[in-house]
Each structure stands twice: as C-alpha cells, then as structure tokens.
Design an enzyme around this catalytic site. Structure first.
Site, PDB file in Angstrom:
ATOM      1  N   GLY A   1     -10.586  19.755 -55.354  1.00 21.22           N
ATOM      2  CA  GLY A   1      -9.227  19.862 -54.825  1.00 21.22           C
ATOM      3  C   GLY A   1      -9.203  19.503 -53.350  1.00 21.22           C
TER       4      GLY A   1
ATOM      5  N   CYS B   1     -17.173  20.707 -56.837  1.00 21.70           N
ATOM      6  CA  CYS B   1     -16.664  20.522 -55.478  1.00 21.70           C
ATOM      7  C   CYS B   1     -15.868  21.761 -55.019  1.00 21.70           C
ATOM      8  CB  CYS B   1     -15.836  19.233 -55.431  1.00 21.70           C
ATOM      9  SG  CYS B   1     -15.699  18.580 -53.780  1.00 21.70           S
ATOM     10  N   TYR B   2     -14.547  21.676 -54.923  1.00 20.97           N
ATOM     11  CA  TYR B   2     -13.763  22.860 -54.541  1.00 20.97           C
ATOM     12  C   TYR B   2     -14.125  24.036 -55.453  1.00 20.97           C
ATOM     13  CZ  TYR B   2      -9.670  25.757 -53.402  1.00 20.97           C
ATOM     14  OH  TYR B   2      -8.845  26.782 -52.998  1.00 20.97           O
TER      15      TYR B   2
ATOM     16  N   HIS C   1     -18.937  14.873 -57.805  1.00 21.55           N
ATOM     17  CA  HIS C   1     -18.011  14.652 -58.929  1.00 21.55           C
ATOM     18  C   HIS C   1     -18.710  13.951 -60.101  1.00 21.55           C
ATOM     19  CE1 HIS C   1     -14.279  15.873 -56.953  1.00 21.55           C
ATOM     20  NE2 HIS C   1     -14.893  15.505 -55.853  1.00 21.55           N
TER      21      HIS C   1
ATOM     22  N   GLU D   1     -17.581  13.393 -62.920  1.00 24.97           N
ATOM     23  CA  GLU D   1     -16.621  12.696 -63.786  1.00 24.97           C
ATOM     24  C   GLU D   1     -16.376  11.252 -63.378  1.00 24.97           C
ATOM     25  OE1 GLU D   1     -16.072  15.132 -61.694  1.00 24.97           O
ATOM     26  OE2 GLU D   1     -14.171  14.972 -60.642  1.00 24.97           O
TER      27      GLU D   1
ATOM     28  N   ASP E   1       3.121   3.942 -78.682  1.00 24.23           N
ATOM     29  CA  ASP E   1       3.407   5.382 -78.751  1.00 24.23           C
ATOM     30  C   ASP E   1       4.523   5.690 -79.756  1.00 24.23           C
ATOM     31  OD1 ASP E   1       1.691   5.197 -76.676  1.00 24.23           O
ATOM     32  OD2 ASP E   1       3.198   5.536 -75.125  1.00 24.23           O
TER      33      ASP E   1
ATOM     34  N   LYS F   1      -3.935   7.781 -74.296  1.00 21.83           N
ATOM     35  CA  LYS F   1      -3.565   6.562 -75.020  1.00 21.83           C
ATOM     36  C   LYS F   1      -4.595   6.157 -76.086  1.00 21.83           C
ATOM     37  CE  LYS F   1      -0.555   3.065 -74.760  1.00 21.83           C
ATOM     38  NZ  LYS F   1       0.875   3.269 -74.536  1.00 21.83           N
TER      39      LYS F   1
END
Ligand code: XMP
Length: 505
Positions: free
Chosen positions: A52, A80-81, A166, A168, A223, A361
């Site tokens: 964050g 992290c945060y 991070h 990710e 969609d 998606k």
C-alpha cells in the site's frame, strides 16, 4: 466458493489486483477485501495482506484486527505494507528508510524455509517501498536478505510471514514459486475449477430469479455473450436485447444474430440506427457525441426492457475493483453505464444480477468455452460501446461510416488470414476526415484518408502500437486503397498510450 478461498486484504497497492490474479492462476479462488471487511472473509484458507502507498507509522494508516486474524489460525503472508503492519503490530520497529527503494533487488535466502523452497541462491525481486523494518519483533526469524544484507523476509510464527518485495509482479522473477509455496501451506484451500464455479453460478441465478424474468443487453462481445448463454444454461426465463445503434461494423448485426441463433439464445434486435444517426447529425464534439449515444442507448434499451423483473449485466471483477478505485476510462464509462439511476434503483431492490462479477476476463472466456461458445467469439477484440463514432472524428455521416466499415472489414480479414489477429489486443480502421491530393488513374483525386490502428496491451490502460510487418501493412494498404471508394491515403498509427488513446475520440 467463498469458504476455503484465499482472502487478499487491500491496503491500496497498485499491484493488489495482480495478487488475486496470480493466486487464481495457481488454481485457487481468491478475492479482494478492504481491511475493515476481514470478518466478512468467512473462513478463508489463507490471508495475504497487500502492499500500500501509506506508511504504517502515519496516524490513521490502514489497520487490521490482528487478534481476529491470528485467531483464524491460518497461513498469513504480509507483502510490503502488509509485512510492515505485521512487524509493527507484533512489537517490531518500523521507520522511514533513508531513500525510497524502488526497482530490482536480489533476494538471498538466509536459512532453509518452506516459503523459499526451490528458489535460486540469488533471485531478482521487485521493491517499491520507503519504510523499513528497523527492528523485527522479538522471536522473528530472518528468512532472506537483499544484496546489502538488509532483511527483506521475516517469519513471525509457524505460518506467519512477511516479505518486503512484491512476488506478484513479473519483475520478481521467482515470485510465483514463493506464492505457490505459500499456497501449499493453505491446506484447506479448495481448487478453483471453472466447471464447479459454473454450477454455483447456475444455482445462485436460479435461487435469485426463482421464475422471474431476466433481461440483459447484449452486444455480441465476450462478456454479454457468456452472460446470455449462462442464463440459458440456468434455464431461467430471459430476454436478450441487442440494440443496433447504426454504429456497428460491416454485417455485424447479421453476424451477431447468427451467433446467438447458433448458441440457442433468442435475440431481440432493436433497429434504432436512424434514431442514433439523426441525434448525432451536426455534432462534432467527442464528449457530446458520447453523451448522445449513451443517452439514446439508455432510452432505447429501457423502453424495450420496460417492467423488467431482473436486469442482468456482464460486469466483471476488474470493473468491480476499479469502480472503487481510479480505473481506466473504459471501466469508468462501463461502470457509469452499469450504475445509472435506473440501475441503482433496481440494485436497491436486489433486482440486478451480475453473475460474472467475480471473474477476470480470461476466466469468463474459460466459462464460455466450458459452455461450448466457439473460440472466435470468445477471443474477439474489444469494441467500444459508442462503436464507430469514436473512430470517426468530427461529424458522423453515412459516407464516413461506409468508408471505415469497408476498410475495417478488409483489415480484420487480412489480420486473421496472416495470423496477426490473436496477437494484437485490438485493431481497427478509422477515418481521418482531412482531404488530401492524390492521383487515381490519370486523374487528380482529393479525398479522405484512413488510419490503421493495431495495439498490444494487457488491460487497455497502457498500449503500444503493434509492430506489424511492413510487408503486411503494405498489402493491407493496397487492398484498402483498391477496395474502398472515397479515400486515397492509408496511414499506420504508431502512437503509444499514453499520451494517445486507443480510440481516436
Ligand atoms: P481508449 O481509447 O480510452 O480505450 O484508450 C481503451 C479501451 O476502452 C475501449 N473504449 C470503450 N469501451 N465504451 C466502451 O465500452 C466506451 O465508451 C469506450 N471508449 C473506449 C476502447 O475500445 C479500448 O478497448
């Protein structure tokens, strides 16, 4: 699906959505929650606390109910945060670092541990923080350090971890291994399988509708097509309404009708082309054009959907997340359309159904494939709601629409024939409403130009122009110049977004 999933608590990092994606890529269901929603996570199999932008040392910084979290007795990973918050709340000292550390660093595991099993002795990681843990809480073990010997990974308890980087983002080269190792600890996590998810959706749609009629707007895009087929699968009475706004591509109305016939969905087509084009006459301002198109759509759709029992919308998970944060233009517009007063009133009465709202998606595509929707439909490029109007700067006229329809059809056909269609995010032929001089036969011509636009992108927030081969572009240019009347010039748009946008208006 909510039980036995991985809950990600959002402290506002730009990468938080990516954590959810990465977990789902590993085959587990994951959802994002705000810190105050911790108790609404039910019984998750593990919790990840995201990064964050704030400092845990600031007054009013986002916080978490640590006693509740620890009481769940499940694996927890602070990123992290999230790591700084755990460190501070467990009695460590967190303070601003000397500089903001941003970019690549090296992770050097210090001791054997389950989180870093299978990692290289030194792996690139991605940092983005300014605070550091100056003193870890008592009893915390340092699992890894950076190249300067600064601790970047801590273990606070048997299944309680913090990492300063991070995992990710793809720049953390072995981040996926770390996430996978962490998920291996979440022994209660239930694998996420799209067919199970479909069954849950079908059940919940039936429960919510119990016999009441559902109406959905369809465009032929991924969609809304998946949504309509899902309603059919659920066997609830439904109407699928398709509005022809006169701004669609060549033969699109007939193709969408054929597509839905093949899928066994009954389509109601409303031909409102004249209404839209009349309303647009003389208008050259891009925003006013959009507003006219948006308002006319709502008028036409709501007249057709009068007395609707339940409205179904193809809202996706990123739309849900982004409507709460800043978001892209597209998502804001979409969100706006999905949240107009009329829709909000139905929402309040529990009469809006958004069955795809937990899916990304590619998961919607997987769901569509599971229901037998053909590949070509599921992998169509996105097409904007205001249609060709945003590819036709200035006033929209039938003649200009004809030019871009014909040019676009040639470009799309050739992209597919030459194997480029699936490699680009989006492509189209747009009009440049400026007349220039050329020579046709032996005569001087004075005609419009068209632009070819093809971009690569991950999410439409940023985009690069597609590096299509010159030879291919030459062939397309030739085919368009020979096949489309009213133009004498073809340009290729080599602008990135930003500063340009994908569409021209
Ligand atoms: P821009 O032009 O903003 O486009 O770079 C980003 C993506 O959004 C699509 N787009 C829209 N989609 N309604 C939509 O449903 C709109 O008004 C709209 N405007 C842009 C665009 O095609 C691209 O994929």
């Amino acid at each position: 699906m909510d039980s036995q999933h991985i809950a990600v608590i959002d402290f506002g990092s730009q990468y938080t959505q990516l954590i959810v994606r990465r977990i789902r890529e590993q085959g587990y269901f994951s959802k994002l929650y705000q810190p105050h929603e911790l108790k609404e996570t039910g019984t998750p199999a593990a919790v990840i606390l995201s990064g964050g932008p704030r400092s845990v040392t600031e007054d009013g910084a986002p916080d978490i109910d640590l006693d509740y979290l620890l009481g769940l007795d499940i694996p927890v990973l602070g990123v992290c945060y999230g790591m700084q918050l755990l460190s501070k709340k467990l009695g460590g000292l967190v303070a601003p670092g000397n500089t903001r550390e941003y970019g690549p660093a090296q992770l050097i595991p210090s001791i054997d541990n389950c989180l870093f099993a299978g990692l290289s002795p030194s792996a690139q990681i991605w940092m983005s923080h300014s605070d550091t843990v100056k003193e870890p809480p008592a009893g915390a073990a340092v699992l890894g350090k950076n190249q300067d010997g600064v601790p970047v990974a801590l273990q606070f308890g048997p299944e309680l971890f913090g990492i300063q980087f991070h995992p990710e983002v793809s720049h953390s080269h072995e981040g996926t291994i770390i996430l996978r190792n962490f998920l291996a600890l979440a022994t209660d996590a239930k694998p996420f399988r799209i067919e199970d998810f479909k069954q849950e959706l079908v059940t919940s749609i039936r429960e919510k509708c119990h016999g009441r009629e559902v109406v959905c707007g369809v465009s032929g895009g991924v969609d809304s097509t998946v949504l309509a087929v899902l309603l059919k699968e659920a066997g609830v009475p439904h109407r699928a309404i398709f509005v022809n706004n006169g701004l669609l591509r060549l033969n699109e109305v007939a193709e969408v009708q054929k597509q839905f016939t093949q899928l066994g969905v009954n389509l109601e087509t409303i031909d409102a082309a004249d209404q839209f084009l009349n309303a647009l006459t003389g208008e050259t301002d891009p925003e006013k054009k959009r507003t006219i198109i948006g308002n006319n759509f709502l008028d036409v759709f709501w007249e057709a959907a009068a007395n609707v029992d339940i409205l179904a919308q193809g809202t996706l998970y990123p739309d849900v997340i982004e409507s709460a944060t800043s978001g892209s233009i597209a998502s804001k517009i979409k969100t706006h359309h999905n949240r107009v007063d009329r829709v909000m009133a139905l929402h309040k009465e529990g009469r809006v159904l958004e069955p795809l709202a937990e899916l990304f998606k590619d998961e919607v595509r997987a769901l569509g494939a599971n229901m037998g929707i053909p590949y070509d439909i599921l992998h169509r490029h996105p097409f904007p709601g205001p249609g060709l109007a945003v590819r036709c700067p200035g006033e929209v006229t039938e003649e200009k629409l004809r030019i871009i329809r014909e040019g676009d059809a040639i470009f799309m056909r050739m992209l597919k024939e030459h194997g480029h269609y699936d490699k680009v995010w989006q492509a189209y032929c747009g009009l440049i409403p400026v007349k220039t001089v050329g020579v046709k036969g032996d005569e001087r011509s004075y005609e419009f130009a068209v632009t070819l636009r093809a971009v690569t992108s991950e999410d439409a927030m940023t985009a690069d122009f597609a590096k299509l081969p010159w030879e291919f572009l030459g062939l397309v240019s030739n085919a368009i110049l020979n096949g489309v009347k009213g133009i004498n010039r073809v340009l290729y748009d080599i602008s990135t977004k930003p500063p340009a946008s994908i569409e021209w208006e």
